[in-house]
Design a protein around this motif. Structure first.
Motif, PDB file in Angstrom:
ATOM      1  N   HIS A 320       0.832  -1.206   0.000  1.00 23.75           N
ATOM      2  CA  HIS A 320       0.000   0.000   0.000  1.00 23.75           C
ATOM      3  C   HIS A 320       0.870   1.261   0.000  1.00 23.75           C
ATOM      4  O   HIS A 320       0.717   2.135  -0.862  1.00 23.75           O
ATOM      5  N   MET A 353      -4.303   1.431  -2.637  1.00 22.63           N
ATOM      6  CA  MET A 353      -5.266   0.365  -2.342  1.00 22.63           C
ATOM      7  C   MET A 353      -5.224  -0.729  -3.391  1.00 22.63           C
ATOM      8  O   MET A 353      -5.412  -1.909  -3.078  1.00 22.63           O
ATOM      9  N   LYS A 357      -4.173  -4.533  -1.719  1.00 29.50           N
ATOM     10  CA  LYS A 357      -5.055  -5.715  -1.719  1.00 29.50           C
ATOM     11  C   LYS A 357      -4.401  -6.946  -2.339  1.00 29.50           C
ATOM     12  O   LYS A 357      -4.992  -8.024  -2.325  1.00 29.50           O
ATOM     13  N   MET A 391     -13.647  -5.611   2.173  1.00 24.45           N
ATOM     14  CA  MET A 391     -14.039  -4.366   1.526  1.00 24.45           C
ATOM     15  C   MET A 391     -15.307  -3.786   2.141  1.00 24.45           C
ATOM     16  O   MET A 391     -15.425  -2.576   2.327  1.00 24.45           O
ATOM     17  N   GLY A 395     -15.407  -0.380   4.069  1.00 23.37           N
ATOM     18  CA  GLY A 395     -16.307   0.652   3.577  1.00 23.37           C
ATOM     19  C   GLY A 395     -17.217   1.182   4.673  1.00 23.37           C
ATOM     20  O   GLY A 395     -17.401   2.401   4.818  1.00 23.37           O
ATOM     21  N   TYR A 457     -10.308   7.775   1.387  1.00 20.42           N
ATOM     22  CA  TYR A 457     -10.027   6.340   1.390  1.00 20.42           C
ATOM     23  C   TYR A 457     -11.097   5.581   0.607  1.00 20.42           C
ATOM     24  O   TYR A 457     -10.785   4.703  -0.203  1.00 20.42           O
ATOM     25  N   GLU A 461     -11.030   3.671  -2.959  1.00 22.76           N
ATOM     26  CA  GLU A 461     -11.473   2.300  -3.226  1.00 22.76           C
ATOM     27  C   GLU A 461     -12.383   2.245  -4.460  1.00 22.76           C
ATOM     28  O   GLU A 461     -12.286   1.322  -5.271  1.00 22.76           O
ATOM     29  N   SER A 464     -10.120   2.669  -7.372  1.00 22.04           N
ATOM     30  CA  SER A 464      -9.311   1.459  -7.520  1.00 22.04           C
ATOM     31  C   SER A 464     -10.098   0.362  -8.228  1.00 22.04           C
ATOM     32  O   SER A 464      -9.582  -0.320  -9.128  1.00 22.04           O
ATOM     33  N   PHE A 518     -17.421  -0.718  -7.885  1.00 23.02           N
ATOM     34  CA  PHE A 518     -17.258  -1.209  -6.508  1.00 23.02           C
ATOM     35  C   PHE A 518     -18.483  -2.034  -6.111  1.00 23.02           C
ATOM     36  O   PHE A 518     -18.352  -3.105  -5.511  1.00 23.02           O
TER      37      PHE A 518
END
Length: 524
Positions: A320, A353, A357, A391, A395, A457, A461, A464, A518
């Motif tokens: 990360h 991220m 992961k 996740m 989240g 953040y 995600e 990402s 997502f």
């Protein structure tokens, strides 16, 4: 003075002021010495004071009205404008903001909780919550991890109120509103996206959380209704606990996680191992107990702070943080200094991220950890389900923090302890401890170190997920190869903050930020 001359002067000055802050901050974070915390305050005050000049702000706004300003010049002027606007304050206010922040950071970095006379590091607390079956030991460790909240609460609330007063002085309702505006984020849009994510994930999250709770209750010999925050593996329930099937710690016990990190990025033609020389990767007393990456000079001196142990958590953390580092290292150094940074915090978080992961990624485990195919075939389905749970837990945690922080700045005099546990219970579905009136919320360093940052953040995600899907379908089915590395370098790293963050995402993936990627990946 021409716009070219003005920007040349500003770039040189910002470079000098920025380096003073990063140098003092790095020393403060790595030594824990109070004199460096004071130097951070002084450097930040100097930075803020420079940007409090109303004549410079007037000049910027006049330049922005001109029609012959180039897009690159306009982007620099807009970036400067935001910083000048938020610092149009009296020098004593600027000094107070910097001083309070530096003092609080020092308190966080040097505070060590105790249980029965024994000091516990952050890694000690983490190890107890991951491994201990002693319920009293778990409860004691969890409560100890929150004690810093009581230590910093009064000064932190003072800082929050000073931030609010400063924001009101330059025309905003509160600091939270100002921070969103200066981050080029639409508050109404972001909070709507986050509420929608809660709604869309609710059925899946409740099902997976219930399964987790039943497993933990059986493990500890209690009922599901008896579960409390210390029965989970993270003090804030930010993470999913690994099961016997998904616990990768044994695979890293004898591994060199620094080498694995370097090998990962080297395989993609974006090597980062040269950054180890100035980084600080091993735990010791006095240094910041968490992890972060900092770009010292926007000219190649990028550093990472970690507190490594040979386990899956720190492997993921290294990937990360060096995701951040790769972004910083490969920014186009021909860009003006002001634009030689990521397009937005959320875009650098997206890269971090994406790589963080990879410890649960089948391709990564096969390529770098050299796991045999039979083992991988057994692991893969469980890891895929584990990543989904991770996740959704992450989240929900981020949304809890973000919703709380907004209300914190809108009314810092309300019962914040009750508000905190109300949101934790409603969003994360974690049972609060009984009869506890303690500032557990204040134990999270981000309220001090990175105010109104946490939404980035989750936005990271979302970005990402969109970026990863685009890479798989349009760039390469295999991730760890130079083709993907070159794509990231050219399309994501090099442009810096030349473009608005959403324009940057659109240029890289063909469309603006779309949360559906997502949702499709994790809310099914």
């Amino acid at each position: 003075m021409s716009v070219q001359q003005f920007l040349e002067e500003q770039n040189l000055k910002v470079q000098d002021l920025h380096h003073n802050i990063t140098n003092a901050s790095w020393m403060a974070q790595t030594t824990g010495e109070k004199e460096w915390a004071q130097k951070v305050a002084e450097a930040q005050t100097e930075f803020r004071t420079y940007f409090s000049n109303p004549e410079a702000l007037d000049a910027i706004e006049n330049f922005l009205k001109e029609t012959d300003v180039s897009e690159l010049e306009r982007r620099q002027l807009e970036t400067l404008q935001k910083t000048f606007k938020e610092n149009q304050l009296p020098e004593n206010t600027l000094k107070e903001l910097s001083q309070l922040s530096a003092e609080l950071n020092h308190m966080f970095n040097t505070y060590e909780p105790e249980v029965n006379g024994k000091k516990l590091s952050a890694n000690d607390v983490r190890n107890i919550l991951i491994n201990s079956l002693d319920l009293q030991e778990r409860e004691n460790a969890w409560k100890a991890s929150k004690e810093v909240g009581k230590v910093v609460e009064e000064k932190l609330l003072t800082l929050i109120k000073v931030r609010n007063e400063a924001a009101k002085a330059v025309g905003y309702a509160n600091y939270h509103e100002m921070a969103f505006k200066n981050q080029e984020l639409d508050r109404e849009e972001i909070f709507s996206i986050f509420q929608k994510l809660v709604d869309l994930s609710d059925s899946t999250y409740r099902q997976l959380k219930h399964q987790l709770d039943e497993e933990l209750a059986a493990k500890f010999g209690i009922t599901v209704s008896d579960l409390r925050p210390w029965h989970y593996v993270d003090p804030f329930f930010q993470e999913a606990p690994a099961t016997e099937k998904t616990n990768l710690d044994p695979y890293f016990k004898d591994q060199d996680i620094e080498k694995l990190t370097a090998d990962t990025f080297a395989a993609m033609n974006i090597p980062i191992d040269d950054l180890y020389a100035k980084s600080d990767l091993n735990p010791r007393s006095g240094k910041n107990p968490t992890a972060f990456c900092t770009d010292m000079d926007r000219n190649g001196d990028t550093r990472v702070l970690c507190n490594n142990q040979p386990d899956a958590y720190w492997m993921g953390t290294m990937l990360h943080e060096f995701g951040h580092a790769a972004y910083f290292k490969y920014l186009d150094r021909e860009l003006p200094y002001i634009l030689r940074s990521p397009a937005h915090t959320l875009t650098t978080e997206a890269i971090a991220m994406l790589f963080g992961k990879m410890t649960e990624n089948k391709e990564w485990l096969e390529t770098f950890l050299k796991l045999e195919n039979d083992r991988l075939e057994t692991l893969a389905p469980a890891l895929e389900k584990f990543e989904q749970l991770k996740m959704l837990i992450a989240g929900r945690w981020i949304i809890t923090f973000v919703f709380f922080e907004k209300e914190l700045y809108e009314n810092p005099d309300q019962d914040l302890n009750a508000l905190w546990w109300k949101l934790v219970n409603e969003i994360q579905l974690v049972n609060p401890p009984e009869e506890r009136d303690h500032p557990d919320w204040a134990a999270k360093i981000h309220f001090t170190l990175a105010p109104v940052y946490y939404q980035n953040y989750l936005l990271g995600e979302l970005t990402s997920a969109q970026l990863h899907q685009y890479i798989k379908t349009e760039v390469s089915e295999q991730f760890f190869n130079p083709t993907v590395g070159n794509f990231l370098n050219e399309q994501f790293f090099k442009p810096g903050s030349k473009y608005h963050w959403n324009e940057k995402i659109k240029r890289a993936t063909g469309q603006s930020l779309n949360p559906q990627y997502f949702v499709d990946a994790y809310c099914r």
